[in-house]
Design a protein around this motif. Sequence first.
Motif, PDB file in Angstrom:
ATOM      1  N   GLU A   1       0.821  -1.196   0.000  1.00  0.00           N
ATOM      2  CA  GLU A   1       0.000   0.000   0.000  1.00  0.00           C
ATOM      3  C   GLU A   1       0.859   1.251   0.000  1.00  0.00           C
ATOM      4  O   GLU A   1       2.036   1.226   0.337  1.00  0.00           O
ATOM      5  CB  GLU A   1      -0.998   0.013   1.165  1.00  0.00           C
ATOM      6  CG  GLU A   1      -0.428   0.418   2.497  1.00  0.00           C
ATOM      7  CD  GLU A   1      -1.537   0.591   3.533  1.00  0.00           C
ATOM      8  OE1 GLU A   1      -2.673   0.893   3.130  1.00  0.00           O
ATOM      9  OE2 GLU A   1      -1.263   0.416   4.725  1.00  0.00           O
ATOM     10  N   PHE A   2       0.245   2.316  -0.439  1.00  0.00           N
ATOM     11  CA  PHE A   2       0.886   3.623  -0.438  1.00  0.00           C
ATOM     12  C   PHE A   2       0.238   4.404   0.688  1.00  0.00           C
ATOM     13  O   PHE A   2      -0.886   4.851   0.585  1.00  0.00           O
ATOM     14  CB  PHE A   2       0.639   4.313  -1.785  1.00  0.00           C
ATOM     15  CG  PHE A   2       1.564   5.469  -2.046  1.00  0.00           C
ATOM     16  CD1 PHE A   2       1.710   6.501  -1.121  1.00  0.00           C
ATOM     17  CD2 PHE A   2       2.288   5.534  -3.229  1.00  0.00           C
ATOM     18  CE1 PHE A   2       2.560   7.565  -1.370  1.00  0.00           C
ATOM     19  CE2 PHE A   2       3.144   6.598  -3.485  1.00  0.00           C
ATOM     20  CZ  PHE A   2       3.271   7.607  -2.553  1.00  0.00           C
ATOM     21  N   ILE A   3       0.982   4.513   1.784  1.00  0.00           N
ATOM     22  CA  ILE A   3       0.403   5.179   2.944  1.00  0.00           C
ATOM     23  C   ILE A   3       1.153   6.480   3.190  1.00  0.00           C
ATOM     24  O   ILE A   3       2.360   6.557   3.019  1.00  0.00           O
ATOM     25  CB  ILE A   3       0.431   4.258   4.179  1.00  0.00           C
ATOM     26  CG1 ILE A   3      -0.443   4.841   5.290  1.00  0.00           C
ATOM     27  CG2 ILE A   3       1.846   4.016   4.682  1.00  0.00           C
ATOM     28  CD1 ILE A   3      -0.813   3.823   6.356  1.00  0.00           C
ATOM     29  N   THR A   4       0.413   7.518   3.528  1.00  0.00           N
ATOM     30  CA  THR A   4       1.028   8.829   3.723  1.00  0.00           C
ATOM     31  C   THR A   4       0.799   9.308   5.145  1.00  0.00           C
ATOM     32  O   THR A   4      -0.326   9.249   5.645  1.00  0.00           O
ATOM     33  CB  THR A   4       0.429   9.851   2.744  1.00  0.00           C
ATOM     34  OG1 THR A   4       0.677   9.412   1.422  1.00  0.00           O
ATOM     35  CG2 THR A   4       1.048  11.220   2.943  1.00  0.00           C
ATOM     36  N   LEU A   5       1.881   9.728   5.786  1.00  0.00           N
ATOM     37  CA  LEU A   5       1.753  10.378   7.084  1.00  0.00           C
ATOM     38  C   LEU A   5       1.670  11.870   6.811  1.00  0.00           C
ATOM     39  O   LEU A   5       2.589  12.460   6.250  1.00  0.00           O
ATOM     40  CB  LEU A   5       2.954  10.076   7.974  1.00  0.00           C
ATOM     41  CG  LEU A   5       3.302   8.600   8.183  1.00  0.00           C
ATOM     42  CD1 LEU A   5       4.516   8.462   9.087  1.00  0.00           C
ATOM     43  CD2 LEU A   5       2.128   7.855   8.785  1.00  0.00           C
ATOM     44  N   LEU A   6       0.556  12.455   7.198  1.00  0.00           N
ATOM     45  CA  LEU A   6       0.291  13.845   6.842  1.00  0.00           C
ATOM     46  C   LEU A   6       0.126  14.674   8.099  1.00  0.00           C
ATOM     47  O   LEU A   6      -0.574  14.265   9.032  1.00  0.00           O
ATOM     48  CB  LEU A   6      -0.987  13.898   5.987  1.00  0.00           C
ATOM     49  CG  LEU A   6      -1.497  15.264   5.572  1.00  0.00           C
ATOM     50  CD1 LEU A   6      -0.530  15.948   4.639  1.00  0.00           C
ATOM     51  CD2 LEU A   6      -2.866  15.139   4.917  1.00  0.00           C
ATOM     52  N   GLY A   7       0.766  15.828   8.114  1.00  0.00           N
ATOM     53  CA  GLY A   7       0.596  16.714   9.256  1.00  0.00           C
ATOM     54  C   GLY A   7       1.538  17.881   9.143  1.00  0.00           C
ATOM     55  O   GLY A   7       2.453  17.856   8.323  1.00  0.00           O
ATOM     56  N   PRO A   8       1.332  18.914   9.952  1.00  0.00           N
ATOM     57  CA  PRO A   8       2.231  20.072   9.897  1.00  0.00           C
ATOM     58  C   PRO A   8       3.591  19.700  10.472  1.00  0.00           C
ATOM     59  O   PRO A   8       3.749  18.641  11.075  1.00  0.00           O
ATOM     60  CB  PRO A   8       1.532  21.094  10.783  1.00  0.00           C
ATOM     61  CG  PRO A   8       0.723  20.292  11.733  1.00  0.00           C
ATOM     62  CD  PRO A   8       0.323  19.052  11.003  1.00  0.00           C
ATOM     63  N   SER A   9       4.588  20.568  10.291  1.00  0.00           N
ATOM     64  CA  SER A   9       5.914  20.226  10.808  1.00  0.00           C
ATOM     65  C   SER A   9       5.850  20.151  12.330  1.00  0.00           C
ATOM     66  O   SER A   9       5.127  20.904  12.973  1.00  0.00           O
ATOM     67  CB  SER A   9       6.951  21.242  10.352  1.00  0.00           C
ATOM     68  OG  SER A   9       6.579  22.521  10.776  1.00  0.00           O
ATOM     69  N   GLY A  10       6.569  19.188  12.881  1.00  0.00           N
ATOM     70  CA  GLY A  10       6.568  19.009  14.330  1.00  0.00           C
ATOM     71  C   GLY A  10       5.449  18.120  14.826  1.00  0.00           C
ATOM     72  O   GLY A  10       5.250  18.002  16.029  1.00  0.00           O
ATOM     73  N   CYS A  11       4.744  17.430  13.914  1.00  0.00           N
ATOM     74  CA  CYS A  11       3.635  16.597  14.376  1.00  0.00           C
ATOM     75  C   CYS A  11       4.106  15.170  14.653  1.00  0.00           C
ATOM     76  O   CYS A  11       3.325  14.337  15.073  1.00  0.00           O
ATOM     77  CB  CYS A  11       2.508  16.593  13.349  1.00  0.00           C
ATOM     78  SG  CYS A  11       2.894  15.650  11.887  1.00  0.00           S
ATOM     79  N   GLY A  12       5.385  14.882  14.398  1.00  0.00           N
ATOM     80  CA  GLY A  12       5.904  13.555  14.718  1.00  0.00           C
ATOM     81  C   GLY A  12       5.950  12.603  13.540  1.00  0.00           C
ATOM     82  O   GLY A  12       6.353  11.460  13.684  1.00  0.00           O
ATOM     83  N   LYS A  13       5.567  13.064  12.356  1.00  0.00           N
ATOM     84  CA  LYS A  13       5.509  12.137  11.221  1.00  0.00           C
ATOM     85  C   LYS A  13       6.897  11.670  10.794  1.00  0.00           C
ATOM     86  O   LYS A  13       7.108  10.490  10.540  1.00  0.00           O
ATOM     87  CB  LYS A  13       4.755  12.783  10.043  1.00  0.00           C
ATOM     88  CG  LYS A  13       5.317  14.120   9.579  1.00  0.00           C
ATOM     89  CD  LYS A  13       4.341  14.793   8.632  1.00  0.00           C
ATOM     90  CE  LYS A  13       4.942  15.954   7.866  1.00  0.00           C
ATOM     91  NZ  LYS A  13       5.518  17.049   8.654  1.00  0.00           N
ATOM     92  N   THR A  14       7.855  12.606  10.764  1.00  0.00           N
ATOM     93  CA  THR A  14       9.215  12.214  10.394  1.00  0.00           C
ATOM     94  C   THR A  14       9.835  11.319  11.468  1.00  0.00           C
ATOM     95  O   THR A  14      10.574  10.385  11.160  1.00  0.00           O
ATOM     96  CB  THR A  14      10.084  13.463  10.160  1.00  0.00           C
ATOM     97  OG1 THR A  14       9.515  14.195   9.079  1.00  0.00           O
ATOM     98  CG2 THR A  14      11.501  13.091   9.793  1.00  0.00           C
TER      99      THR A  14
END
Lengths: 275, 379
Positions: free
Chosen positions: B34-47
């Motif tokens: 699957e192609f899953i995307t972690l989306l959120g503003p900077s500093g939301c923990g996605k990276t």
Amino acid sequence: MNKEFKVLALPYKIWLGIFVFVPIIAMALIGISNLNSTVTIADLRITLSHFSILYQRSVLIAFRNSLTFAFATTLICFVLGYFVSYEIKRSRVKNKFVILTIVILPMWSNLILRIESLGNIMSENNILKSIIGFNLFGNISGTWMAVLFGLVFTYLPFMILSIYTALEKIDPALEEAALDLGLTPMMKFWKVVFPLSFKGVVTGSIMVFLPALTGFAVPKILSRGQIILIGNIIENKFIYTNYNHGALLSMIILIFIFGSILLITKFDKEGETLL
Amino acid sequence: MSRKKPLIELIDVTKIYDDEAVVKNVNLTIYQNEFITLLGPSGCGKTTILRMIAGFIKPDTGQIVINGKIFNDLPPYARPIHTVFQRYALFPHLNVIDNVAFGLNNRSYESLEDFFSKEKIDAEVQLLSKEKEIKRKKAINSLIYKEANKALSLVKLEGYAKRKVDQLSGGQQQRVALARALINRPQILLLDEPLAALDLKLRQNMQYELKEMQEKLGITFVFVTHDQEEAMTMSDRIVVMKEGLIQQVGSPKSIYNEPFNRYVANFIGETNILKGTYVKKDVVNFLGVDFKCMGYEFPDNEVVDVVIRPEDFDVVSLEEAPLVGKVIFSLFKGVHNEYEVLVNDQVLLVHTYETYEMNQPIGLAIDPYEIHMMRIQDE
């Protein structure tokens, strides 16, 4: 604007011409002419007879000594310096500038003074021995070990600074990328970190090699006159007013220096690792 | 469904930096292909989540399970995962082809025999030995560069093999980084805002190409971005994050149409969020009018947030309209017109093809299935 800068740069350009460029030409000419205090302008000739000095045993030995000590110093400085630089780079200390300052600190005191002191604690009776009760260095003053130690002690900071500068420029993401692509930390070091810091190694080596090759103070003081490097020969030639031989040998040293600079520019086209 | 095989599971994962939790008790399952995307503003923990999956950082609590095995303490080089970094991280001392071949070049002989299969290596030995005696190692080396060239053509960079990486444009470097990761046939590819540094046109092209590649290769892509449009275009599923917490997980469509809370609704596209009351089954009151709605269950008379997308308003004649407002701002957007409409002291954002003048009255209606409701949450 440009014009003003040009004018401001002029004094040093004149200085450079008078005190660097002209002397080099003069030295080159003195080296290949019969000029001395007894020769009048009318008798001035070009002569290659001074080149005979290159076959003198003492000069050959001095060249050999210089090259040997310079290579050994460079090698030791590289081995010691690389790992110190690497550790400084990897350390979690926030202010790495403080560590680097400590590394450079000795360079801010006078070289002769430092070497004299070093020579003192390398000799049989010294102040350190009377404090700690034993001779830290043994009695190595006057031996090749003393000279080598002095050279490494003096020039190691140059090596550390150049390598550190190169290491610091490596993007941490590159190291992560190497791990990510399946390299163990050891392989990462050899395949990514070391090749990328190699420029710093070359610059540092040249910055250590050249002064070690040409200097005369360190061997003179620490070997107590026992070990003669080419710098000492040149010094003596000038002291005994044999300008032709002194100038010729200096020009040969200069060829070494230019050769090294060529080497730097080959490895470091932007000149960014040159301090 | 066969594609519903879990590949990566994050179980109660928390990461703390300087006494502050940047990822808080995250539970997430990522399925194969699957192609899953972690989306959120900077500093939301996605990276941070991405870096934990890659192995660059370890979670403070919780487990990262990949293929059914706990991966918490496995170093990054031992994981079947590759990363495309934000700034590409290409090796400047190597040319393009050596960058691409880097992973394979540094593998052990044994693992390369597995990678290429014995038969293929034997065939290569046969092929090369016509000229002279050839060793297996040399055959493998030749195979590596064949593979690297294949990877380069996959990312449409044939003919760039001998270039230095700093002679490439941003988009080309991006492709090299992609090829460098894909050549190792990872099970999982992590992409950390890889398109952020590209200009708009190139970014859009790369979005389609990435999606196409993912479908073609059958690799699980975990993509991190702060660009909701990018997430919408490419993803099978989107994980919306805020301050270390997952807000909603779902397909682009469901996240757009049925946002779970105000944050998600606001983050994904433009929207109108209105206070309303769920009067009784299939009736909701907002802006002083009762509307028919469908598909939501709340207790009677519960106060809810009503979400209406600007394009979901129908413009109707004033007599038929349940809502009548006044146009107070208009903007021509090419395909549609964007209006701000004042209705009962509330400003609504409306997209429509019809043209209205400023201060002109406008009649609005909403279909029952376009009305979305959310339980009110403290923010």
